[in-house]
Design an enzyme around this catalytic site. Sequence first.
Site, PDB file in Angstrom:
ATOM      1  N   HIS A 120       0.822  -1.209   0.000  1.00  0.00           N
ATOM      2  CA  HIS A 120       0.000   0.000   0.000  1.00  0.00           C
ATOM      3  C   HIS A 120       0.855   1.257   0.000  1.00  0.00           C
ATOM      4  O   HIS A 120       0.335   2.361  -0.186  1.00  0.00           O
ATOM      5  CB  HIS A 120      -0.982  -0.012   1.182  1.00  0.00           C
ATOM      6  CG  HIS A 120      -0.375   0.261   2.516  1.00  0.00           C
ATOM      7  ND1 HIS A 120       0.006  -0.733   3.384  1.00  0.00           N
ATOM      8  CD2 HIS A 120      -0.082   1.406   3.149  1.00  0.00           C
ATOM      9  CE1 HIS A 120       0.494  -0.212   4.485  1.00  0.00           C
ATOM     10  NE2 HIS A 120       0.454   1.099   4.365  1.00  0.00           N
ATOM     11  N   ASP A 151       0.587  -7.571   1.328  1.00  0.00           N
ATOM     12  CA  ASP A 151       0.938  -6.177   1.564  1.00  0.00           C
ATOM     13  C   ASP A 151       2.457  -5.962   1.609  1.00  0.00           C
ATOM     14  O   ASP A 151       3.014  -5.536   2.615  1.00  0.00           O
ATOM     15  CB  ASP A 151       0.291  -5.689   2.863  1.00  0.00           C
ATOM     16  CG  ASP A 151       0.253  -4.167   2.954  1.00  0.00           C
ATOM     17  OD1 ASP A 151       0.638  -3.511   1.969  1.00  0.00           O
ATOM     18  OD2 ASP A 151      -0.147  -3.647   4.003  1.00  0.00           O
ATOM     19  N   SER A 233       4.739   4.715   9.847  1.00  0.00           N
ATOM     20  CA  SER A 233       5.559   3.540  10.129  1.00  0.00           C
ATOM     21  C   SER A 233       5.250   2.376   9.213  1.00  0.00           C
ATOM     22  O   SER A 233       5.817   1.292   9.376  1.00  0.00           O
ATOM     23  CB  SER A 233       5.401   3.119  11.589  1.00  0.00           C
ATOM     24  OG  SER A 233       4.057   2.797  11.865  1.00  0.00           O
TER      25      SER A 233
END
Length: 1027
Positions: A120, A151, A233
Amino acid sequence: MDAPIDARYKRKHPSSASDRPSKQMRPDLEPPTRSTNGENSVSPLNGDMAHDADETKTQARVTTAAESAEWQETIEKVVKKVVAIHMCLTCSFDTESATASEATGFVVDAERGYILTNRHVVGAGPFWGHCIFDNHEEVDVYPVYRDPVHDFGILKFDPKAVKYMPLAALPLRPDQARVGSEIRVVGNDAGEKLSILSGVISRLDRNAPDYGDGYCDFNTNYIQAAASASGGSSGSPVVNIDGCAIALQAGGRSDGAATDYFLPLDRPLRALKCIQEGIPITRGTIQTQWMIKPFDECRRLGLTADWEAEMRQKFPNETGMLVAEVVLPEGPADDKVEEGDILVKVNGELLTQFIRLDDILDSSVDKPVKLLVQRGGENLEVELTVGDLHAITPDRFVSVSGASFHDLSYQQARLFAISTTGNGVFVCEASGSFRFDGSESGWMISSVDNKDTPNLDAFIKVMAEIPDRSRVVVAYKHLRDLHTLNTAIINVDRHWSTKMSLVVRNDKTGLWDMTELAKAIEPVPLTPKRANFITVPSRSHPKAVDIIKSFVRVTASMPIKLDGFPRARKTGHGLVIDAEKGLVIISRAIVPYDLCDITVTIADSIIIDGEVVFMHPLQNYAIIKYDPSLVQAPVQSAKLATEYVKQGDDTIFFGFNHNYRPVVAKTVITDITTVAIPASATTPRYRAINLDAVTVDTGLAVQCGSGVLIDEEGTVQALWLTYLGERSNSSGKDMEYHLGLATPMILPIINQIREGKQPELRIMSVELQTIQMSQARIMGVSEEWIERVEREDPERHQLFMVRKVDSGYAGALLESDIILSLNDQLITRVTALDIQYHSPTLTAVVVRKRRTLTLSVPTVPTDALETTRAVIFCGAVLHRPHHAVRQQISKVHSDVYISGRQRGSPAYAYGLSPTNFVMAVNGVETLTLDDFLKEVKKVPDNTYFRLKVMTFDNVPWVATMKKCEHYFPTIEFVKDSAERTGWRKVVHEAEKGGSDGLMTEGGISESAVDVESSVAQPEPLGVEDKE
């Protein structure tokens, strides 16, 4: 096993640093919206979003003496391998919107220059970015792989570009992730400083978190720990005390719970090895989503005791099995696997984990596999062919008519449990001709011009054959409502967006290459059409309702947002003032400027093009023209009253409601007064000033934005118009006002245009407000002048005071001056100000600080007030400060004014905000657009340069930006009557193989957020007595 996933599992957004409006803030102080993982991928830098109160706490943590020496040594090594990623997702694609963001990654191959981060972060579409190492060296990065489902993504950089620190890779050890392991998450805390967070792994077997409609991982287990990772993060390494990366930080809860979710590194490690060895990263799928469900739930689904016993014996540490959650229609598993089936074996091998399932599928692309499932307590063995996951993951899109399209992705199909093929083409940027009401994303087009478009190739073929300016039927659905087939008629734009381009991902360069598919086909000449107007039943006012034959519906579509106008399309009704010449008067809230397409619909039947003839600088109306030879309908010129209506007069209100239906009511004129349309502080845009407005006593007045006040004989006494006002600070909506404009005020202009003359108006560049006699006396107006006002205007005992002087207007008038007369004419009404329109100089008698003065007041021509030139540079829309800016600001700092910016552009990423002024480039003053273009052309592509910028509130600052000509070329639009559109497009800088225009027009905004409109009533314009 897992609690239901809901909105709590959104990617986190830290609180803003300040509550000041963004235009009053330097970009480094703008409210950041970083995220850990969620519906907006990483965080948009300039977004305005709601934040959790608990997120305001700083999550950064540094090691202390209490830390073990071993951990300190580990962290010191790890931080040198972690990078802060700054990137732009340059256009909307698949589940992601265009945005600018910051995140984290870490080096996994120092020799070849590979960085691991989240999918993402990398995004599914075009990416442009760089990374910053611990010693603050910056290098460009580009994607070489983004996983279709999981991801993670891999970026590449040039190791030779890092000159001042030795590079080292962080080893990937997915096998060392164990429950109870102490870990550290080392990442980028909102792009500002290093964040080192501690935690303990609590679970290895949770299902992938569900973040809603955006991108979500699935078909993998996730690791859970309590680490309180903060915004920015995303992509951080999760390391153990040995300094190995054992997981990838991916998401967390946003409800204040200190819970974070980490992606296991098994599949990222495999992908990295494939890239290092130069072999394809095969990804297999049977288009089925599986979920880990505990044994007790599996028993309820039909798991037999013997299989449970065998599974527990084979895998004593496992507590559940894989169960089919979603099986896509027409996929490999369709009609073979059903929702609720429990997976027991694959190719004869007992299996309970996603990792082994992925291993088998990824090595079996286009090959058969055998599954043994239990369905309701019965064993069922099926054989199916594994599909190629990359084949159902879009790697190209088409840009045409101001919008973008690609095939439906597996991500979207899985989310809504539909087939990846045959449902239509997905609109990834619903803008331009394909801007649909109701939602900005999620549309699927099933046919265009009555031709099916089941996939992108079919869509390309259909669109290539449609001539410019054609009006075609489009059938479409929304992914959230596949039961409803919507139908719309669109106007195909191939003149502003001249090219139909195919944009294809290039994993070798990291760019998306653009090629032209088809040139625009010339418009088909229109032929005359016949129609009749509807009959409005009204026994009481038969002549009044006949005005329906003088109304046409007008739609203005703006390919670029200029002058702070908030909408890309507006529709309302205009009044025909000359049927023989095709002249129509319309509100400037509908037609704000002439860089637009205008369509005129007559009798709800005939649609033809229109063009702007005249725009009044003060009174909120424009006059447009259509070709009457194309209309065979009984259109009538409206009869306009020459006498002003008075307060208390009876009148008939005829208007069009929100459904564009005519409504009529007998009413009375309640007031005629000078009103103030409030200025929009955050987004200066055109507004009417020095205005006498008519109000009426009927509820229809609020419902209707277009109409007239008319007498029993059918004579129009006033236009009923929409006035665009301010943006509400509380709701964020744009306020609209519905008011009447008396027809005698507009007759002089209309008569000139009817005679074929172009009005050349002059004005005093001042905004006025009324004062009453009590205030005038206190401010120094003599008794003689007060008596004259009472004598000459018994209905209006008022005068005008200068409320605001336009910036740059050296017109002798000052703020707070009270105007008594102009050219010896007493000024008590707005209509008396018409004397300014044709006078180069006015002799004014004013009261200033209790002294009566006679001044020579120059007027300025209004032809210079409209925008006639715009430059799009690095995604920022630049032009001369328009009239609204000059009305609201005390000093115009330069003629390079930022009117808007495109999401995901360098202008967006580096904080160039609408309402800012650009004053210099690399230290060279650029106070005009010509100077600006001259200097920026000296800057090489992909190179930093400095901009000296001034905010609207006179706060100077310096921005550093990097050019990106591949996705954001330098384009200029110049008003040119010789062009068919009335504007000439000039491409100044563009990279070969890149874009030479706006990829879409949907990403440009005049502010940080999109807005809605609300209707309100303005206040009477005057000085308030504070008693």
